[in-house]
Design a protein around this motif. Structure first.
Motif, PDB file in Angstrom:
ATOM      1  N   ASN A 318       0.832  -1.207   0.000  1.00  0.00           N
ATOM      2  CA  ASN A 318       0.000   0.000   0.000  1.00  0.00           C
ATOM      3  C   ASN A 318       0.869   1.260   0.000  1.00  0.00           C
ATOM      4  O   ASN A 318       0.511   2.267   0.597  1.00  0.00           O
ATOM      5  N   ASP A 332      -6.278  -0.833   8.718  1.00  0.00           N
ATOM      6  CA  ASP A 332      -7.503  -0.156   8.301  1.00  0.00           C
ATOM      7  C   ASP A 332      -7.252   0.968   7.297  1.00  0.00           C
ATOM      8  O   ASP A 332      -8.191   1.652   6.878  1.00  0.00           O
ATOM      9  N   LEU A 333      -6.017   1.160   6.895  1.00  0.00           N
ATOM     10  CA  LEU A 333      -5.709   2.177   5.894  1.00  0.00           C
ATOM     11  C   LEU A 333      -6.217   1.684   4.541  1.00  0.00           C
ATOM     12  O   LEU A 333      -5.912   0.565   4.123  1.00  0.00           O
ATOM     13  N   GLU A 334      -7.007   2.494   3.861  1.00  0.00           N
ATOM     14  CA  GLU A 334      -7.631   2.060   2.616  1.00  0.00           C
ATOM     15  C   GLU A 334      -6.588   1.556   1.624  1.00  0.00           C
ATOM     16  O   GLU A 334      -5.592   2.215   1.356  1.00  0.00           O
ATOM     17  N   GLN A 335      -6.833   0.353   1.114  1.00  0.00           N
ATOM     18  CA  GLN A 335      -5.906  -0.250   0.162  1.00  0.00           C
ATOM     19  C   GLN A 335      -6.010   0.432  -1.201  1.00  0.00           C
ATOM     20  O   GLN A 335      -7.085   0.515  -1.777  1.00  0.00           O
ATOM     21  N   ARG A 336      -4.886   0.916  -1.685  1.00  0.00           N
ATOM     22  CA  ARG A 336      -4.877   1.535  -3.008  1.00  0.00           C
ATOM     23  C   ARG A 336      -4.996   0.452  -4.077  1.00  0.00           C
ATOM     24  O   ARG A 336      -4.320  -0.574  -4.016  1.00  0.00           O
TER      25      ARG A 336
END
Length: 514
Positions: A318, A332-336
């Motif tokens: 990511n 929980d960091l939005e997956q690119r």
């Protein structure tokens, strides 16, 4: 408060880092028992190898010395925690600047009892102007090491470091006896570990024999261990198939399926910290525009690269270097994801309708790097980005291309802590800041998080730092690679550490024969 371990956050959702394939997959293993002679086919051995902890590199010597002959003050356990080993406990002051280690009362293989003098001599082997140690830089933060009696060692640092126990677990910092002059006699190969060094033919074989008086009652199960240098991965795999060895490290993803079909053999696979950055020089056009960097990050098909280059044996990256197995991984960091339209949007934000860039690559960067570059070329093309794949000679890639070309492919084995990885490669002014990235907020958080003992606050800071790398940083990081080892059914193990291959190089201490 006394810290006897440092707990890990964000561990894999399965509750285990081990994935075994084949007929013995995930079966209930019999409990450990003593006995048996095992043979390990190992990569990385060389005729220039020595058992000097200042100069040995990853390979059979490290596995033998770290996991067999010696111990550290601290070890990384199967859950990624810094756990006491020769230290009975460790405790920081309120600023995490002064660390006190209380030692166990244990014996070296020559019968001498461990003392603070041995610990000080072992660490000082890596300090000072005349040391040849590859770990010298790790100890630049140490202002003083002193004894407080026979069984207490105090490390005074130049600044707070909540992760210092992880530093003490580095494979260079094994403890050997003081020779009486404040130095260690490393040539003697004496340690506090579960085995004695019986034979060392550099680049060929190492033979270990179990100690009957080892202080860990639940470790060092084998009677004898032989580590054979087999650097060629095909030869190493054939040795396992033909029964010449019982365990091998570093099974290539492209041949995993061959072992998976063999009766009596299985794979041990863990999600590790190894990753494959594509660093862009943030001080060089066009990469000095964050929108260009974001366009390139959205123009790479991570899933395709994971499937085709690693054959699925890894996890998605990511655009930050903190792996799923790290304590403070921002799960929980939005997956690119691959998004050509989003890439085009960022090009327009940069005032561009299209983009031409040259990507330097070589399989010297990592196995499959050229294939990965071609896949990127194809996916980026659908976003209006023309990537010229500039294939460089393998010889001299790391001296002539890496850190020099403004857009190139790289490889990192990762580090056990967020601070270690960030400080080495992403901090402003770091020698190996391969993307030449400088973000004031990131650097402010890096210093603050290093000395913070409250793990909740540290998690918040490292979460923000991962987001900054993803959204502003100069490295595309599409995937993390698994560590894949192989074994036959004579060998069993418990939960497997994900910090290195072969159970964090502790295979000879933790595994057993069935």
């Amino acid at each position: 408060m006394t810290l006897t371990d440092i707990s890990r956050r964000g561990f894999l959702a399965t509750g285990t880092a081990a994935l075994a394939l084949g007929p013995t997959a995930l079966r209930a293993q019999a409990g450990p028992r003593r006995g048996g002679a095992i043979r390990i086919g190992h990569s990385g051995g060389a005729t220039s190898d020595t058992i000097d902890p200042a100069t040995y590199a990853a390979g059979p010597v490290v596995t033998a010395m770290l996991g067999g002959v010696c111990n550290n003050l601290v070890e990384i356990d199967a859950e990624g925690r810094a756990a006491p080993e020769l230290a009975e406990s460790f405790e920081p002051d309120a600023e995490a600047r002064v660390w006190t280690f209380k030692l166990r009362d244990v014996a070296f293989s020559n019968g001498a009892r461990l003392t603070a003098a041995d610990v000080i001599a072992s660490f000082n082997h890596h300090r000072g102007e005349d040391t040849k140690s590859g770990a010298k830089g790790l100890l630049e933060q140490v202002a003083e090491i002193r004894a407080d009696g026979e069984r207490v060692v105090v490390f005074e640092l130049t600044a707070g470091n909540a992760d210092f126990p992880f530093v003490a677990a580095d494979y260079h910092f094994v403890i050997m006896p003081d020779d009486g002059s404040g130095r260690i006699d490393w040539q003697a190969g004496i340690g506090t570990g579960g085995y004695t060094l019986e034979e060392h033919e550099p680049g060929v074989r190492i033979r270990l024999k179990r100690r009957d008086d080892y202080w860990k009652e639940d470790r060092a199960w084998f009677d004898e261990v032989t580590l054979l240098t087999i650097n060629d991965p095909t030869a190493r795999q054939n040795a396992l198939v033909t029964g010449e060895v019982d365990i091998i490290n570093g099974v290539p993803p492209k041949t995993v399926h061959l072992l998976g079909r063999r009766p009596g053999l299985s794979l041990v696979e863990v999600t590790g910290t190894a990753h494959y950055p594509f660093p862009m020089h943030c001080d060089t056009a066009p990469f000095d525009d964050v929108n260009v960097r974001l366009a390139l990050k959205h123009a790479i098909d991570r899933q395709e690269m994971l499937d085709k280059v690693l054959k699925g044996h890894g996890s998605l990256g990511n655009d930050h270097p903190i792996a799923p197995g790290n304590r403070f991984h921002a799960a929980d960091l939005e997956q690119r994801a691959y998004d050509p339209d989003r890439a085009k949007y960022h090009l327009k934000q940069a005032g561009l309708d299209s983009l031409d860039v040259s990507l330097s690559t070589s399989d010297a960067a990592f196995a499959g790097a050229v294939d990965a570059a071609v896949l990127f070329q194809e996916s980026a093309g659908r976003a209006g980005i023309r990537v010229n794949v500039d294939r460089k000679p393998a010889d001299g890639y790391w001296s002539n291309v890496w850190l020099k070309d403004p857009f190139a492919m790289s490889y990192w084995n990762g580090r056990p802590t967020e601070d270690w990885m960030f400080s080495l490669v992403y901090a402003d002014g770091a020698e190996w800041n391969e993307s030449r990235w400088s973000n004031p907020r990131f650097n402010e958080l890096l210093v603050a998080a290093r000395a913070e003992l409250d793990e909740g606050l540290r998690a918040e800071m490292y979460h923000e730092m991962q987001a900054l790398c993803r959204d502003d940083g100069g490295s595309i990081i599409p995937m993390f690679a698994n560590y894949i080892d192989g074994k036959n059914d004579r060998i069993a193990h418990g939960e497997v550490a994900s910090n290195r291959f072969l159970d964090g190089w502790k295979v000879v201490e933790r595994w057993w024969a069935v």
